[in-house]
Structures are given as structure tokens and as C-alpha cells.
Write a protein that holds these residues in place. Structure first.
Motif, PDB file in Angstrom:
ATOM      1  N   GLU A 101       0.676  -1.190   0.009  1.00  0.00           N
ATOM      2  CA  GLU A 101      -0.141   0.011   0.051  1.00  0.00           C
ATOM      3  C   GLU A 101       0.851   1.265   0.055  1.00  0.00           C
ATOM      4  O   GLU A 101       0.646   2.434  -0.783  1.00  0.00           O
ATOM      5  N   PHE A 102       1.982   1.172   1.028  1.00  0.00           N
ATOM      6  CA  PHE A 102       2.709   2.544   1.008  1.00  0.00           C
ATOM      7  C   PHE A 102       3.602   2.660  -0.313  1.00  0.00           C
ATOM      8  O   PHE A 102       3.577   3.636  -0.993  1.00  0.00           O
ATOM      9  N   TYR A 103       4.001   1.477  -1.128  1.00  0.00           N
ATOM     10  CA  TYR A 103       5.143   1.575  -2.254  1.00  0.00           C
ATOM     11  C   TYR A 103       3.855   1.869  -3.116  1.00  0.00           C
ATOM     12  O   TYR A 103       4.535   2.903  -3.984  1.00  0.00           O
ATOM     13  N   GLY A 104       2.768   1.439  -3.479  1.00  0.00           N
ATOM     14  CA  GLY A 104       1.897   1.783  -4.338  1.00  0.00           C
ATOM     15  C   GLY A 104       1.425   3.489  -4.376  1.00  0.00           C
ATOM     16  O   GLY A 104       1.679   4.065  -5.483  1.00  0.00           O
ATOM     17  N   ASP A 105       1.141   3.769  -3.277  1.00  0.00           N
ATOM     18  CA  ASP A 105       0.992   5.209  -3.014  1.00  0.00           C
ATOM     19  C   ASP A 105       1.959   6.246  -3.511  1.00  0.00           C
ATOM     20  O   ASP A 105       1.815   6.933  -4.042  1.00  0.00           O
ATOM     21  N   ASP A 106       3.291   5.713  -2.935  1.00  0.00           N
ATOM     22  CA  ASP A 106       4.328   6.671  -3.472  1.00  0.00           C
ATOM     23  C   ASP A 106       4.577   6.591  -5.032  1.00  0.00           C
ATOM     24  O   ASP A 106       4.793   7.719  -5.524  1.00  0.00           O
ATOM     25  N   THR A 136      13.104  -3.381  -7.398  1.00  0.00           N
ATOM     26  CA  THR A 136      12.723  -4.676  -7.553  1.00  0.00           C
ATOM     27  C   THR A 136      12.725  -5.432  -6.223  1.00  0.00           C
ATOM     28  O   THR A 136      12.199  -6.160  -5.758  1.00  0.00           O
ATOM     29  N   ASN A 137      14.313  -5.289  -5.699  1.00  0.00           N
ATOM     30  CA  ASN A 137      14.666  -6.005  -4.321  1.00  0.00           C
ATOM     31  C   ASN A 137      13.969  -5.360  -3.227  1.00  0.00           C
ATOM     32  O   ASN A 137      13.530  -6.216  -2.293  1.00  0.00           O
ATOM     33  N   VAL A 138      13.831  -4.240  -3.245  1.00  0.00           N
ATOM     34  CA  VAL A 138      13.302  -3.530  -2.122  1.00  0.00           C
ATOM     35  C   VAL A 138      11.822  -4.012  -1.993  1.00  0.00           C
ATOM     36  O   VAL A 138      11.316  -4.030  -1.028  1.00  0.00           O
ATOM     37  N   MET A 139      11.128  -4.065  -3.155  1.00  0.00           N
ATOM     38  CA  MET A 139       9.780  -4.478  -3.124  1.00  0.00           C
ATOM     39  C   MET A 139       9.594  -5.845  -2.333  1.00  0.00           C
ATOM     40  O   MET A 139       8.494  -5.982  -1.871  1.00  0.00           O
ATOM     41  N   LEU A 140      10.455  -6.588  -2.148  1.00  0.00           N
ATOM     42  CA  LEU A 140      10.392  -7.897  -1.587  1.00  0.00           C
ATOM     43  C   LEU A 140      10.062  -7.624  -0.025  1.00  0.00           C
ATOM     44  O   LEU A 140       9.469  -8.438   0.478  1.00  0.00           O
ATOM     45  N   GLN A 141      10.661  -6.470   0.327  1.00  0.00           N
ATOM     46  CA  GLN A 141      10.157  -6.052   1.912  1.00  0.00           C
ATOM     47  C   GLN A 141       8.841  -5.691   2.134  1.00  0.00           C
ATOM     48  O   GLN A 141       8.467  -5.608   3.320  1.00  0.00           O
ATOM     49  N   ASP A 188       0.821  -9.244  -9.469  1.00  0.00           N
ATOM     50  CA  ASP A 188      -0.312  -8.281  -9.420  1.00  0.00           C
ATOM     51  C   ASP A 188       0.561  -6.678  -9.335  1.00  0.00           C
ATOM     52  O   ASP A 188       0.164  -6.071 -10.012  1.00  0.00           O
ATOM     53  N   PHE A 189       1.235  -6.802  -8.153  1.00  0.00           N
ATOM     54  CA  PHE A 189       1.595  -5.342  -8.005  1.00  0.00           C
ATOM     55  C   PHE A 189       2.486  -5.180  -9.164  1.00  0.00           C
ATOM     56  O   PHE A 189       2.297  -3.744  -9.443  1.00  0.00           O
ATOM     57  N   LEU A 190       3.534  -5.718  -9.733  1.00  0.00           N
ATOM     58  CA  LEU A 190       4.119  -5.421 -10.747  1.00  0.00           C
ATOM     59  C   LEU A 190       3.402  -4.953 -11.980  1.00  0.00           C
ATOM     60  O   LEU A 190       3.554  -3.812 -12.674  1.00  0.00           O
ATOM     61  N   GLY A 191       2.528  -5.663 -12.247  1.00  0.00           N
ATOM     62  CA  GLY A 191       1.489  -5.488 -13.546  1.00  0.00           C
ATOM     63  C   GLY A 191       0.733  -4.139 -13.460  1.00  0.00           C
ATOM     64  O   GLY A 191       0.571  -3.496 -14.280  1.00  0.00           O
ATOM     65  N   GLN A 192       0.517  -3.928 -12.102  1.00  0.00           N
ATOM     66  CA  GLN A 192      -0.319  -2.540 -12.057  1.00  0.00           C
ATOM     67  C   GLN A 192       0.282  -1.448 -11.893  1.00  0.00           C
ATOM     68  O   GLN A 192       0.012  -0.371 -12.309  1.00  0.00           O
ATOM     69  N   TYR A 193       1.546  -1.492 -11.134  1.00  0.00           N
ATOM     70  CA  TYR A 193       2.322  -0.223 -10.964  1.00  0.00           C
ATOM     71  C   TYR A 193       3.593  -0.085 -11.859  1.00  0.00           C
ATOM     72  O   TYR A 193       4.114   1.162 -11.995  1.00  0.00           O
ATOM     73  N   ARG A 201       2.693   2.922 -14.382  1.00  0.00           N
ATOM     74  CA  ARG A 201       3.021   4.233 -15.076  1.00  0.00           C
ATOM     75  C   ARG A 201       4.441   4.297 -14.573  1.00  0.00           C
ATOM     76  O   ARG A 201       5.101   5.579 -14.930  1.00  0.00           O
ATOM     77  N   CYS A 202       4.942   3.644 -13.618  1.00  0.00           N
ATOM     78  CA  CYS A 202       6.316   3.996 -12.930  1.00  0.00           C
ATOM     79  C   CYS A 202       7.163   3.764 -14.005  1.00  0.00           C
ATOM     80  O   CYS A 202       7.516   2.493 -14.332  1.00  0.00           O
ATOM     81  N   LYS A 203       8.267   4.797 -14.199  1.00  0.00           N
ATOM     82  CA  LYS A 203       9.505   4.331 -15.006  1.00  0.00           C
ATOM     83  C   LYS A 203      10.666   4.827 -14.363  1.00  0.00           C
ATOM     84  O   LYS A 203      10.451   6.039 -13.767  1.00  0.00           O
TER      85      LYS A 203
END
Length: 283
Positions: A101-106, A136-141, A188-193, A201-203
Motif C-alpha cells: 500500500e505504501f509503495y503503491g501510494d508513493d 524490485t529488490n526492496v519491493m520484496l520487503q 499483480d503489483f508489478l503489473g499494476q504499478y 506508470r512507474c518508469k
């Protein structure tokens, strides 16, 4: 490092516990990159992974006499590493936990347009690649610690469910179900963000300066660029026949194994040369 058979590894363990320093060095060299890669994915940063990997290797060395050959040597080391990392509280993200949730909001709401150029004349494409690997590594957290461990063992090391279940103290069936669920959550998270691995949209190239400003990226310290990837032949030393659990395993190409940094290897060599080691071996 050439792959050792089970019999060769057992012989090395016997020699090492009898005081053969060369055998001990060979055992450490056999597993140190595996231990570092697991630590990096579990903890999120190179600095924390280096510290934890040293702890794990020292624990392996000082408990070597307890290895009885009931399982493969690499499985035994995985058990030590996983138990250590699941309870490791000294890493950065233990103090600053993340969530999807935090990652997606950011990603959706961060103000990245007004950040000045902070690249310090470092090539922006290089920084974008570094950010992609770091992000992508931090996303694992964002995963709970056990789900993170399941994902890493199944996706990067490709352990079969029997061995992974033994390491994590769960049935192979439970492991397969958990792995499939956590892979889907990540996909799903990767696909959405994520615009690099999905349709989001994240580049990375657009967020380089924002990442520098947020202290997520340091142009003068590019850990991923400077790290050496492990070859496919090396990772096969700990890989077993992975079942076809789902069709997502190729979606996570960012989950690469890396060699231990030279400074970590140096510290382990110093320990192997110390009088402390002989005291431990004969205690």
C-alpha cells in the motif's frame, strides 16, 4: 567453484572438523555466494546483506561439527541462513517496514516533477538501471518475512517443494500453495504499478532524481552495477528439480543471484586465519 558431490562435501566436512583449514576454506567458498544472495533478497540492501552473510558463515563454521549428513550440505546451510535471517532485526527495513500500500501510494502520488537534477554527472541510464534493480529488490520487503523467504527459495534458487519444505518446516503441499499465492501477489503489483515489468506508470528513468533526493539511490555508490552475477552453472549447485507450480517464474528476472563482495570474502578469510578459529575448533 566446481560442484561437489554429496560424498565429496561430506569428506570435506569431516576434514574441516578435524582441523583441515583448506577443507574449511573450500566449504566456505562453496556456499558464501549463495548465503550472500539469500541475505540480499531477504534484507533489501547490500550493506545489511554483507553483515548478515558474515554472521551466517561464522555460524556455519562454528557449528560444522553438528552436521550429520541427514540432508545435503547446502540444505543444512540454507536452514542456518533462513533461521538467522527470519529473526534478523538489525537491518534497515526492520526499523522502517514497507507495505504494498505504501509503495503503491508513493508511485501514484509522489511529486517527482519538481526535483532538480541530482545525478552528479553520472549517466542517467546507468542510474535508472541501478534504481530498477534496487526497487524490485526492496519491493520484496513488502512481503512478510516467511512469504519473502518462500518467494526467494522458489523463484531465485528454484528449490523443489520437498527441500524447501524441509528448510521452512512445512509440508511440500503447503509450500507449493504459498509460493503460488505470493508469486501472484508480486506479479499483480508489478503489473499494476511497474512500467518496467508490467503495465504501470512507474518508469525508473523518470524517478531517478526523486530516488536520489529520498536517499534511495546514491550516484556515487552503485552496488548493483558493481556486483558480479553468479553464473547459471554456479546456481545449479543448489538448484533441484523444481515442479511446475505456476507459469510466473519467468516474470521475476530481476531476482538475480550475486557473488559476495570482496570485502566480505576478505573478512571471512581473516577469520579463517585467526587463532580464534583454532580455539573454536578444539572447544
Amino acid at each position: 567453484m566446481n560442484k561437489k558431490t554429496k560424498e565429496e562435501l561430506q569428506a570435506l566436512v569431516d576434514q574441516a572438523t578435524s582441523g583441515d583449514k583448506k577443507a574449511l576454506e573450500t566449504l566456505v567458498a562453496q556456499v558464501q555466494d549463495m548465503v550472500f544472495s539469500l541475505s540480499l533478497r531477504m534484507l533489501g540492501t547490500f550493506a545489511d546483506a554483507e553483515d548478515a552473510a558474515q554472521d551466517i558463515l561464522l555460524k556455519m563454521i562454528t557449528h560444522l561439527s553438528s552436521f550429520r549428513g541427514d540432508s545435503a550440505f547446502t540444505t543444512w546451510v540454507f536452514c542456518i541462513a533462513v533461521n538467522h535471517l527470519k529473526n534478523y532485526k538489525k537491518h534497515m527495513f526492520a526499523h522502517y517496514p514497507l507495505s504494498f500500500e505504501f509503495y503503491g501510494d508513493d508511485i501514484q502520488n509522489a511529486n517527482i516533477q519538481d526535483v532538480p537534477d541530482l545525478t552528479q554527472n553520472v549517466d542517467k541510464e546507468l542510474l535508472a538501471e541501478e534504481l530498477k534493480m534496487s526497487c524490485t529488490n526492496v519491493m520484496l520487503q513488502c512481503l512478510d518475512v516467511e512469504s519473502r523467504c518462500i518467494f526467494i527459495l522458489g523463484t531465485m534458487f528454484k528449490l523443489d517443494s520437498r527441500i524447501a519444505g524441509e528448510i521452512l518446516k512445512m509440508t511440500p503441499e503447503a509450500y507449493r500453495k504459498r509460493l503460488s499465492r505470493v508469486r501472484r501477489k508480486m506479479a499483480d503489483f508489478l503489473g499494476q504499478y511497474c512500467g518496467e515489468y508490467g503495465e504501470g506508470r512507474c518508469k525508473c528513468k523518470d524517478r531517478v532524481n526523486y530516488a536520489i533526493q529520498s536517499h534511495r539511490l546514491n550516484p556515487r555508490n552503485l552496488d548493483y552495477k558493481n556486483a558480479s552475477e553468479l553464473s547459471a552453472e554456479t546456481i545449479m549447485d543448489v538448484k533441484h528439480a523444481m515442479e511446475d507450480i505456476d507459469d510466473l517464474s519467468q516474470d521475476f528476472s530481476f531476482c538475480k543471484p550475486y557473488q559476495s563482495p570482496e570485502r566480505t570474502k576478505h573478512l571471512i578469510r581473516e577469520f579463517l586465519n585467526s587463532t580464534q578459529l583454532s580455539i573454536i575448533q578444539h572447544s
